[in-house]
Design an enzyme around this catalytic site. Structure first.
Site, PDB file in Angstrom:
ATOM      1  N   ARG A   1      -7.823   3.786   2.894  1.00 44.56           N
ATOM      2  CA  ARG A   1      -8.391   4.046   1.483  1.00 44.56           C
ATOM      3  C   ARG A   1      -9.436   3.235   0.944  1.00 44.56           C
ATOM      4  O   ARG A   1      -9.217   1.967   1.260  1.00 44.56           O
ATOM      5  CB  ARG A   1      -7.228   3.995   0.439  1.00 44.56           C
TER       6      ARG A   1
ATOM      7  N   ARG B   1       1.694   5.054  -4.898  1.00 49.03           N
ATOM      8  CA  ARG B   1       2.128   6.128  -3.956  1.00 49.03           C
ATOM      9  C   ARG B   1       1.944   6.239  -2.589  1.00 49.03           C
ATOM     10  O   ARG B   1       2.522   6.342  -1.637  1.00 49.03           O
ATOM     11  CB  ARG B   1       1.862   7.383  -4.770  1.00 49.03           C
ATOM     12  N   THR B   2       0.588   6.108  -2.238  1.00 48.34           N
ATOM     13  CA  THR B   2       0.004   6.558  -0.881  1.00 48.34           C
ATOM     14  C   THR B   2       0.364   5.576  -0.045  1.00 48.34           C
ATOM     15  O   THR B   2       0.934   5.745   1.205  1.00 48.34           O
ATOM     16  CB  THR B   2      -1.541   6.674  -0.772  1.00 48.34           C
TER      17      THR B   2
END
Ligand code: CP
Length: 307
Positions: free
Chosen positions: A107, A57-58
């Site tokens: 991330r 998703r991110t």
């Protein structure tokens, strides 16, 4: 409000006024998603996605958000294809990426890595998740989803279920909810309780908190379920012991408030039974979709682009 070369590292760096401003701008962005001008707002701009950990998703929603704004993306989806494998440090990687781009999303499994990246970047850095610590853009889309449903956040009874020890989304979310007048209920196995520092911060702010080891969600307006974070357990046997501690199924929903919603940052494993997906309570897929206008708004805000 300072947005000039602003990094988005921790939701704790945001005041309530700033969170509410992002939510307001996200509404405006959603209303103009199909406008022709929206698709040129970030023309000639480059987003660098530096993903040292898996993501669906991110990463995809930042990429989609940037492309919908007319920009392009570069970067890597997993560290094995970056020069980290040759020993390059995160500091050098970010220095290089920030020289090639206008915004960096990172991330990384190490807590504090996004802050370190921001201190070594020429351009705004957005934290896409740093270990068990923070996931601020997830929190903003979570709050956006709640506000969209209830037209408010104050006054709600919010229950957070699952891995409250290692889950960065729930750490960020509870940090943000300190700013609102909410009642919180934390439901987890004993081993995975919310960190005491977060509980104390909430209590200091006068937030009412209940903690429980039983899956009772009947009084809640929002039921926010999270996955047990297998990848963060130092002892795999400990994960095996708790992995199926809570499963939200149709039976657990008996007596639930009519207007209640069930959220989950996803990915889901077994903690929400798929039989719930078709009920009026399920909001987790819509929640993920809400990441698009929220992340579009954030990309514009950190880039000082008016819309
Ligand atoms: N919610 C979330 O962060 O999902 P991904 O891990 O797929 O990005």
């Amino acid at each position: 409000m300072k947005w000039d070369k602003r990094h988005i590292i921790s939701i704790k760096d945001f005041s309530r006024e700033e969170i509410d401003y992002v939510l307001k701008k996200s509404v405006e962005m959603e209303e103009r998603l199909d406008h022709e001008k929206t698709s040129t707002l970030m023309k000639n701009k480059i987003l660098a996605n530096l993903f040292f950990e898996p993501s669906t998703r991110t990463r995809m929603s930042f990429e989609a958000a940037m492309k919908k704004l007319g920009g392009v993306t570069i970067g890597f989806d997993y560290p094995e294809i970056s020069s980290e494998t040759k020993g390059e440090t995160i500091i050098d990687t970010v220095r290089i990426a920030s020289g090639y781009s206008d915004v960096v999303v990172i991330r990384n499994p190490v807590e504090g890595s996004a802050r370190l990246a921001s201190e070594n970047s020429e351009v705004p850095v957005i934290n896409g998740g740093d270990g068990s610590n923070q996931h601020p853009t997830q929190t903003l889309l979570d709050l956006y989803t709640i506000k969209k449903e209830f037209k408010k956040i104050d006054g709600l009874d919010i229950c957070i279920v699952g891995d409250l020890k290692y889950g960065r989304t729930v750490h960020s979310l509870t940090n943000a909810l300190e700013n609102y007048d909410v009642d919180l209920c934390f439901i987890s196995p004993q081993e995975l309780k919310m960190p005491r520092t977060i509980v104390k911060d909430l209590e200091d702010k006068g937030i009412k908190i209940k903690e429980s080891g039983k899956l009772n969600v009947k009084d809640s307006d929002v039921i926010y379920v999270t996955r047990i974070q297998k990848e963060r357990f130092p002892d795999p046997q400990e994960y095996e012991r708790v992995k199926d501690a809570f499963v939200l199924d149709l039976q657990a929903l008996e007596g639930l408030k009519d207007e209640a919603i069930i959220m989950h940052p996803l990915p889901r494993v077994t903690e929400i039974s798929t039989e719930i997906d078709g009920t009026k309570y399920a909001r987790y897929f819509q929640q993920a979709k809400n990441g698009i206008p929220v992340r579009m708004a954030l990309l514009c805000l950190v880039s000082r682009i008016d819309f």
